[in-house]
Design a protein around this motif. Sequence first.
Motif, PDB file in Angstrom:
ATOM      1  N   VAL A  58       0.843  -1.203   0.000  1.00  0.00           N
ATOM      2  CA  VAL A  58       0.000   0.000   0.000  1.00  0.00           C
ATOM      3  C   VAL A  58       0.877   1.252   0.000  1.00  0.00           C
ATOM      4  CG1 VAL A  58      -1.633   1.346   1.389  1.00  0.00           C
ATOM      5  CG2 VAL A  58      -2.005  -1.095   1.048  1.00  0.00           C
ATOM      6  N   LYS A  59       1.915   1.243   0.819  1.00  0.00           N
ATOM      7  CA  LYS A  59       2.823   2.399   0.892  1.00  0.00           C
ATOM      8  C   LYS A  59       3.498   2.644  -0.453  1.00  0.00           C
ATOM      9  CE  LYS A  59       6.978   3.948   3.216  1.00  0.00           C
ATOM     10  NZ  LYS A  59       8.132   3.534   3.997  1.00  0.00           N
ATOM     11  N   ASP A  60       3.999   1.584  -1.088  1.00  0.00           N
ATOM     12  CA  ASP A  60       4.648   1.718  -2.396  1.00  0.00           C
ATOM     13  C   ASP A  60       3.665   2.220  -3.451  1.00  0.00           C
ATOM     14  OD1 ASP A  60       7.054   0.921  -1.360  1.00  0.00           O
ATOM     15  OD2 ASP A  60       7.093  -1.031  -2.348  1.00  0.00           O
ATOM     16  N   LYS A  61       2.451   1.707  -3.405  1.00  0.00           N
ATOM     17  CA  LYS A  61       1.437   2.120  -4.380  1.00  0.00           C
ATOM     18  C   LYS A  61       1.070   3.589  -4.191  1.00  0.00           C
ATOM     19  CE  LYS A  61      -1.450   1.151  -7.672  1.00  0.00           C
ATOM     20  NZ  LYS A  61      -0.949   1.117  -9.029  1.00  0.00           N
ATOM     21  N   LEU A  62       0.914   4.014  -2.942  1.00  0.00           N
ATOM     22  CA  LEU A  62       0.565   5.403  -2.652  1.00  0.00           C
ATOM     23  C   LEU A  62       1.680   6.369  -3.032  1.00  0.00           C
ATOM     24  CD1 LEU A  62      -1.233   5.042   0.791  1.00  0.00           C
ATOM     25  CD2 LEU A  62      -2.280   5.577  -1.422  1.00  0.00           C
ATOM     26  N   SER A  63       2.927   5.906  -2.988  1.00  0.00           N
ATOM     27  CA  SER A  63       4.058   6.769  -3.321  1.00  0.00           C
ATOM     28  C   SER A  63       4.052   7.151  -4.797  1.00  0.00           C
ATOM     29  CB  SER A  63       5.385   6.091  -2.972  1.00  0.00           C
ATOM     30  OG  SER A  63       5.704   5.082  -3.919  1.00  0.00           O
ATOM     31  N   GLY A  64       3.447   6.296  -5.629  1.00  0.00           N
ATOM     32  CA  GLY A  64       3.389   6.566  -7.059  1.00  0.00           C
ATOM     33  C   GLY A  64       4.689   6.284  -7.788  1.00  0.00           C
TER      34      GLY A  64
ATOM     35  N   ASN B  24       2.209  -1.489 -10.806  1.00  0.00           N
ATOM     36  CA  ASN B  24       1.711  -2.733 -10.209  1.00  0.00           C
ATOM     37  C   ASN B  24       2.668  -3.891 -10.486  1.00  0.00           C
ATOM     38  OD1 ASN B  24      -0.586  -1.627  -9.053  1.00  0.00           O
ATOM     39  ND2 ASN B  24      -1.893  -2.129 -10.790  1.00  0.00           N
ATOM     40  N   GLN B  25       3.183  -3.956 -11.708  1.00  0.00           N
ATOM     41  CA  GLN B  25       4.090  -5.051 -12.060  1.00  0.00           C
ATOM     42  C   GLN B  25       5.368  -5.008 -11.233  1.00  0.00           C
ATOM     43  OE1 GLN B  25       3.255  -7.639 -14.230  1.00  0.00           O
ATOM     44  NE2 GLN B  25       5.017  -8.501 -13.189  1.00  0.00           N
ATOM     45  N   GLN B  26       5.912  -3.826 -11.006  1.00  0.00           N
ATOM     46  CA  GLN B  26       7.115  -3.695 -10.183  1.00  0.00           C
ATOM     47  C   GLN B  26       6.841  -4.134  -8.749  1.00  0.00           C
ATOM     48  OE1 GLN B  26       7.755   0.477 -11.045  1.00  0.00           O
ATOM     49  NE2 GLN B  26       9.571   0.014 -12.284  1.00  0.00           N
ATOM     50  N   ILE B  27       5.679  -3.765  -8.230  1.00  0.00           N
ATOM     51  CA  ILE B  27       5.307  -4.168  -6.867  1.00  0.00           C
ATOM     52  C   ILE B  27       5.125  -5.685  -6.801  1.00  0.00           C
ATOM     53  CG2 ILE B  27       3.475  -4.034  -5.134  1.00  0.00           C
ATOM     54  CD1 ILE B  27       3.105  -1.074  -5.993  1.00  0.00           C
ATOM     55  N   MET B  28       4.483  -6.254  -7.822  1.00  0.00           N
ATOM     56  CA  MET B  28       4.297  -7.701  -7.855  1.00  0.00           C
ATOM     57  C   MET B  28       5.632  -8.437  -7.869  1.00  0.00           C
ATOM     58  SD  MET B  28       1.069  -7.864 -10.487  1.00  0.00           S
ATOM     59  CE  MET B  28       1.162  -9.618 -10.753  1.00  0.00           C
TER      60      MET B  28
END
Length: 73
Positions: free
Chosen positions: A15-21, A25-29
């Motif tokens: 969630v933190k990584d996603k909110l940072s922008g 999604n692929q990098q987070i996955m």
Amino acid sequence: MKKNRYSAEIKWAVVKDKLSGQFTNQQIMDKYHIKNVSQIKTWMKWYRENQLHRFDQPIGKQYSFGHGPDNVS
């Protein structure tokens, strides 16, 4: 095929990584070894809807439809 169990720490980090922008999604996955993008979307939905108690729920436990711990409002 077994179900993955992601710790609350992983969920919050996603969630933190996603909110940072800063991450797609692929990098987070790739970073957290998440198999499906829908998992990220689910955690973001919980965050947006202020359902923070759900980050600690065990696998298979439903908190919708009135099920779940008594101490959850």
